[in-house]
Design a protein around this motif. Structure first.
Motif, short mmCIF file in Angstrom:
data_model
loop_
_atom_site.label_atom_id
_atom_site.label_comp_id
_atom_site.label_asym_id
_atom_site.label_seq_id
_atom_site.Cartn_x
_atom_site.Cartn_y
_atom_site.Cartn_z
N THR A 253 0.81 -1.22 0.00
CA THR A 253 0.00 0.00 0.00
C THR A 253 0.85 1.27 0.00
O THR A 253 0.51 2.24 -0.67
CB THR A 253 -0.95 -0.02 1.23
OG1 THR A 253 -1.85 -1.11 1.08
CG2 THR A 253 -1.74 1.28 1.34
N VAL A 254 1.93 1.29 0.75
CA VAL A 254 2.73 2.52 0.84
C VAL A 254 3.78 2.59 -0.27
O VAL A 254 4.03 3.65 -0.85
CB VAL A 254 3.39 2.65 2.24
CG1 VAL A 254 4.22 3.91 2.33
CG2 VAL A 254 2.30 2.65 3.32
N GLU A 255 4.38 1.46 -0.62
CA GLU A 255 5.46 1.50 -1.61
C GLU A 255 5.01 1.83 -3.03
O GLU A 255 5.71 2.59 -3.72
CB GLU A 255 6.23 0.17 -1.62
CG GLU A 255 7.43 0.19 -2.57
CD GLU A 255 8.36 -0.99 -2.41
OE1 GLU A 255 7.88 -2.13 -2.39
OE2 GLU A 255 9.58 -0.77 -2.30
N PRO A 256 3.87 1.31 -3.53
CA PRO A 256 3.57 1.53 -4.96
C PRO A 256 3.58 2.99 -5.40
O PRO A 256 4.25 3.30 -6.41
CB PRO A 256 2.22 0.85 -5.14
CG PRO A 256 2.25 -0.28 -4.14
CD PRO A 256 2.94 0.31 -2.93
N PRO A 257 2.90 3.93 -4.72
CA PRO A 257 2.99 5.31 -5.23
C PRO A 257 4.40 5.89 -5.11
O PRO A 257 4.79 6.72 -5.93
CB PRO A 257 1.99 6.08 -4.36
CG PRO A 257 1.81 5.26 -3.13
CD PRO A 257 1.99 3.83 -3.56
N THR B 235 0.89 9.87 -3.17
CA THR B 235 1.88 9.59 -2.12
C THR B 235 1.54 10.35 -0.85
O THR B 235 1.58 9.79 0.26
CB THR B 235 3.29 9.97 -2.62
OG1 THR B 235 3.55 9.30 -3.85
CG2 THR B 235 4.35 9.59 -1.59
N ARG B 236 1.20 11.63 -1.01
CA ARG B 236 0.84 12.45 0.16
C ARG B 236 -0.35 11.87 0.91
O ARG B 236 -0.42 11.92 2.13
CB ARG B 236 0.48 13.87 -0.28
CG ARG B 236 1.66 14.73 -0.61
CD ARG B 236 1.24 16.20 -0.72
NE ARG B 236 2.41 17.01 -0.90
CZ ARG B 236 2.86 17.44 -2.08
NH1 ARG B 236 2.20 17.14 -3.19
NH2 ARG B 236 3.96 18.16 -2.15
N GLN B 237 -1.32 11.33 0.16
CA GLN B 237 -2.48 10.74 0.81
C GLN B 237 -2.06 9.59 1.73
O GLN B 237 -2.48 9.50 2.88
CB GLN B 237 -3.47 10.23 -0.25
CG GLN B 237 -4.75 9.67 0.36
CD GLN B 237 -5.66 9.04 -0.68
OE1 GLN B 237 -5.57 9.35 -1.87
NE2 GLN B 237 -6.52 8.14 -0.23
N LEU C 252 8.84 15.46 0.57
CA LEU C 252 7.54 14.95 1.06
C LEU C 252 7.62 14.48 2.51
O LEU C 252 6.65 14.63 3.26
CB LEU C 252 7.04 13.83 0.15
CG LEU C 252 6.66 14.23 -1.27
CD1 LEU C 252 6.15 13.02 -2.05
CD2 LEU C 252 5.59 15.31 -1.27
N LEU C 253 8.74 13.90 2.90
CA LEU C 253 8.86 13.44 4.29
C LEU C 253 8.75 14.62 5.25
O LEU C 253 8.11 14.53 6.30
CB LEU C 253 10.18 12.70 4.51
CG LEU C 253 10.32 11.31 3.90
CD1 LEU C 253 11.72 10.76 4.13
CD2 LEU C 253 9.28 10.36 4.48
#
Lengths: 223, 223
Positions: A107-111, A139-141, A179-180
């Motif tokens: 869920t987190v890696e794909p975007p 990604t932000r979501q 983004l982090l």
């Protein structure tokens, strides 16, 4: 028996620790399991000898006696199931730690991978800025949702687990994108992962491979 | 204790069995574990009550006493670890079955989901045909590699496992694209999965939910 893993002879990330062998190295360092590394060039990864180990021609692989594994998540889970330190003993907490491993990769890696690939390969495409924006939004979501769940906790679910290990390696790929920093809790969470001595040992080991590859000559790696 | 899973009140795939609750339903049917289903509308999935179960606001979830899980792969693995039928007893074969679960979700699924999303959302973009071609090429590469590994075998690694279950559900999303038919071994592999009685029971159960949603009225679902 000392397991053997495979890694890039010269990592395309220039030793930044983003290649997937880093996950396995880190897991092994966390549990104190020695390992050996066999380095592969890109052409070697697509040869029959390696495809017999890894049908998709990637790294890392795991060889331990008769057992051959590929997929970094499966290898980290295998390590975690055979050594204390990466999965809690309580059955429910153990199931949740494994859930976070799947969540990191599924869920987190794909975007995040999409964002890397868009930046690498679509820079000359029409509407590049718009495409980057779209993937950044996805990604932000995920980061917003992850930050909300993390709250003020130090780790995803109590003690450090294979779920945290995979999640941190996935998030590390966002370094340099800004983004982090938009999500201070996640930024601090990633920093906590990087500060672990086992992370540092794994990072230094993969970085040394990259430095060796430079000294060995050959064409300079792509940036 | 009867576990409770969540599913779409009205699946955007119009009951074609592509939503991720199908994986969990199929696993439960394979091992003969009864379950209950709580249906959710799209707005409900993003409400605090559901986000407390699933931080990313998706389906399916798993509730079993105090244990709450999300991520279909983690739920299928949890079912497989607690009931015979989806993981071999031999430790090495068991590790390989789990490896195929990660491979299905981490390596084979991403380009397939990208292809679906590109077709759904980028039809009006410039160079749409070129974008579809690029994602199809990545998908074909995975199918070619998977077909080479499968060879003349009926299943990925001996007996039917959670790895086959997840791989078949991932590949099913390619129905109607023509890509499965380019790889007869994979096409036959998917057909073998669909012919399993447990698949059929799971498929019918999720399809009945969709039909009920039509009778319940409301706006027609998007195609």
């Amino acid at each position: 028996m000392i397991p053997v893993i495979t890694a890039f002879e010269r990592s395309p990330d220039r030793g930044r620790g983003l290649a997937r062998d880093m996950r396995v190295r880190w897991a092994l360092e966390e549990v104190g399991q020695p390992y050996e590394v066999r380095l592969l060039s890109f052409p070697e990864m697509k040869q029959p000898a390696h495809l017999a180990l890894h049908p998709f021609g990637q790294i890392p692989t795991w060889e331990e006696g008769d057992l051959v594994l590929f997929e970094s998540g499966a290898i980290v889970l295998h390590v975690a199931q055979h050594h204390p330190g990466l999965l809690p003993d309580d059955p429910d907490a153990r199931a949740r730690a494994i859930m976070w491993m799947f969540a990191a990769l599924g869920t987190v890696e794909p975007p995040i991978v999409d964002l890397s690939m868009t930046r690498l390969f679509e820079r000359k495409e029409p509407r590049y800025a718009r495409r980057v924006h779209a993937v950044e939004t996805r990604t932000r979501q995920r980061l917003t949702e992850l930050s909300a769940r993390l709250g003020s906790a130090a780790l995803l679910d109590g003690a450090f687990s294979g779920g945290d290990l995979l999640m941190v390696t996935v998030l590390l790929r966002l370094e340099g994108t800004g983004l982090l920093e938009e999500h201070p809790r996640i930024d601090a969470y990633v920093a906590r992962g990087r500060e672990r001595p086992a992370f540092r040992r794994a990072f230094d080991a993969q970085h040394a491979v990259f430095l060796d590859s430079l000294h060995a000559g050959g064409p300079p790696p792509a940036d």
